[in-house]
Design an enzyme around this catalytic site. Structure first.
Site, short mmCIF file in Angstrom:
data_model
loop_
_atom_site.label_atom_id
_atom_site.label_comp_id
_atom_site.label_asym_id
_atom_site.label_seq_id
_atom_site.Cartn_x
_atom_site.Cartn_y
_atom_site.Cartn_z
N ARG A 208 37.34 81.38 31.54
CA ARG A 208 38.71 80.86 31.43
C ARG A 208 39.77 81.50 32.30
O ARG A 208 40.84 80.93 32.48
CB ARG A 208 39.15 80.92 29.96
CG ARG A 208 38.52 79.85 29.11
CD ARG A 208 38.68 80.15 27.65
NE ARG A 208 37.97 81.39 27.34
CZ ARG A 208 37.86 81.90 26.12
NH1 ARG A 208 38.45 81.31 25.11
NH2 ARG A 208 37.19 83.01 25.93
N ASP B 181 25.31 80.51 26.92
CA ASP B 181 25.79 81.43 25.90
C ASP B 181 24.62 81.95 25.09
O ASP B 181 23.59 81.29 24.98
CB ASP B 181 26.79 80.74 24.97
CG ASP B 181 27.58 81.76 24.17
OD1 ASP B 181 28.56 82.30 24.70
OD2 ASP B 181 27.17 82.06 23.03
N ARG C 90 30.78 87.83 32.28
CA ARG C 90 31.69 86.70 32.10
C ARG C 90 32.50 86.40 33.36
O ARG C 90 33.68 86.06 33.30
CB ARG C 90 32.66 86.93 30.94
CG ARG C 90 31.99 87.06 29.60
CD ARG C 90 32.04 85.74 28.85
NE ARG C 90 31.48 85.89 27.53
CZ ARG C 90 32.16 85.77 26.41
NH1 ARG C 90 33.43 85.48 26.43
NH2 ARG C 90 31.56 85.91 25.27
N ARG D 163 36.22 72.73 32.23
CA ARG D 163 36.16 72.81 30.77
C ARG D 163 36.93 71.67 30.11
O ARG D 163 36.53 71.14 29.07
CB ARG D 163 36.72 74.17 30.34
CG ARG D 163 36.84 74.45 28.89
CD ARG D 163 35.49 74.64 28.23
NE ARG D 163 35.67 74.87 26.81
CZ ARG D 163 35.98 73.92 25.94
NH1 ARG D 163 36.09 72.67 26.33
NH2 ARG D 163 36.13 74.23 24.66
#
Ligand code: CP3
Length: 346
Positions: free
Chosen positions: A32, A78, A28, A41
């Site tokens: 974020r 994902d 990851r 995003r």
């Protein structure tokens, strides 16, 4: 982005060499915790839309490599793109994680269509192509999928869950139904991974995030066997593309997984002891891991100490530095920079 070195240290480590300093990438690594990701995003209504917009997904993939001296990129997508591509309803609800329309009977299973996969996965392949075109030649791109057990568990549960109770109960009650779902996911995963390799991915990782909830017989049937089938098929079609298996939480069953699935390298979760990794796993194959992502949130002297401990225990064999699980969204960017710099000057 940094200038490419002659031979990529990540590929060398995956081929069994001891590389000093070891290569590093982070599960990851796009996401974020990066302000520039949050900006991208914010342009799209949902995370799944972003996964289906190659230009933006490629940008998200490249962002961490602009900031940090990482040795690999991982395609921004994902594991739940596959059930979506098979026709299951999948949504990412802000602050709640994924929500799926559960598949729990033959009717639900029959509604899923392997035929749609090629078209629905096409945006991911285009993302791979764009990233590969933008990366220095010596920085490989990792393609990935979720392992059948983990993806099937999401499909049956309809959401994330603590112990995968609905999925495990269904698998005990209706093993034929569960096997049919797993078989569908083996076939889709093979096609999906091959598609990513054709588009330019040079390493693959299979995420089995929920391997830890399976008892011994079920670990063999739902984790090891399907993974072995995927690895065997992908290796026949794409020999020379290393495959990293990540059976998170498998504990001492990780050794059997490493021997029986024929993966080229093993991702190790945070809970595996370093001494065990060195003696039982790294003696068999290259290992990757396993810093607690929360240490990266906490930072400071404890982060440094634990990074050094991992390097001291695993650095004298084939090793890829990584976390034991994905980066947390509240990770300070400076801590990531500090980690990468420390590994690089080790
Ligand atoms: O590593 C990378 O940078 C590549 C991208 C990647 C994502 N998910 C992006 C993502 C990868 C490799 C994954 C794998 C994944 N996805 C796994 C296996 C690894 C693991 O974490 O156990 C699993 C189980 C999923 C399913 C999933 N996706 C969940 C449970 C969630 C919600 C939890 C959360 O963190 O919000 C996601 C969403 C997700 N996947 C995000 C990202 C960047 C956050 C979505 C957003 O930006 O709103």
């Amino acid at each position: 982005m940094r200038a490419p070195s002659k031979e990529n240290s990540f590929l060398r480590a995956l081929s069994g060499q001891t590389v000093k300093p070891p290569p590093i990438w982070l599960m990851r690594q796009a996401g974020r915790y990066l302000p520039e990701y949050r900006e991208v995003r914010a342009k799209v209504p949902s995370f799944l839309d972003l996964c289906r917009m190659p230009e933006l997904a490629a940008e998200a993939t490249l962002q961490p490599l602009r900031r940090f001296d990482l040795d690999a990129a991982i395609v921004f997508s994902d594991i739940l793109v596959v059930p979506y591509a098979l026709g299951q309803k999948v949504e990412f609800v802000e602050g709640e994680g994924p929500k799926l329309e559960p598949v729990r009977d033959w009717d639900g299973l029959k509604r899923l269509q392997l035929d749609g996969l090629a078209e629905e996965a096409a945006p991911v392949y285009e993302t791979v192509e764009r990233v590969v075109a933008a990366l220095p030649e010596n920085v490989p791109l990792i393609g990935f999928c979720g392992a059948p057990w983990t993806v099937a568990a999401y499909m049956v549960e309809g959401a994330g869950s603590k112990d995968q109770a609905a999925a495990r109960t269904l698998a005990y009650r209706q093993p034929e139904l569960y096997q049919a779902l797993i078989n569908l996911l083996v076939e889709s995963s093979v096609r999906y991974l091959e598609g990513q390799v054709k588009a330019g991915a040079r390493v693959l990782q299979i995420f089995d995030s929920w391997a830890g909830s399976l008892a011994e017989d079920e670990f063999q049937r739902w984790c090891v066997d399907p993974t072995w089938r995927i690895v065997t098929a992908v290796k026949a079609a794409a020999p020379g593309v290393p495959i990293i298996g990540f059976p998170r939480g498998a504990g001492p069953k990780a050794e059997h997984y490493a021997r029986a699935t024929h993966v080229d390298a093993l991702g190790c979760g945070t809970s595996l002891p370093l001494g065990y990794i060195r003696s039982h796993l790294q003696s068999l194959l290259p290992v990757q891991g396993n810093l607690d992502p929360l240490l990266l949130v906490a930072g400071g002297a404890e982060l440094d100490r634990r990074v050094d401990q991992i390097l001291a225990m695993l650095g004298d064999g084939p090793f890829v530095f990584n976390l034991g699980h994905g980066i947390q969204p509240d990770t300070p960017v400076e801590h990531v920079a500090r980690l990468v710099a420390r590994v690089k000057k080790s």
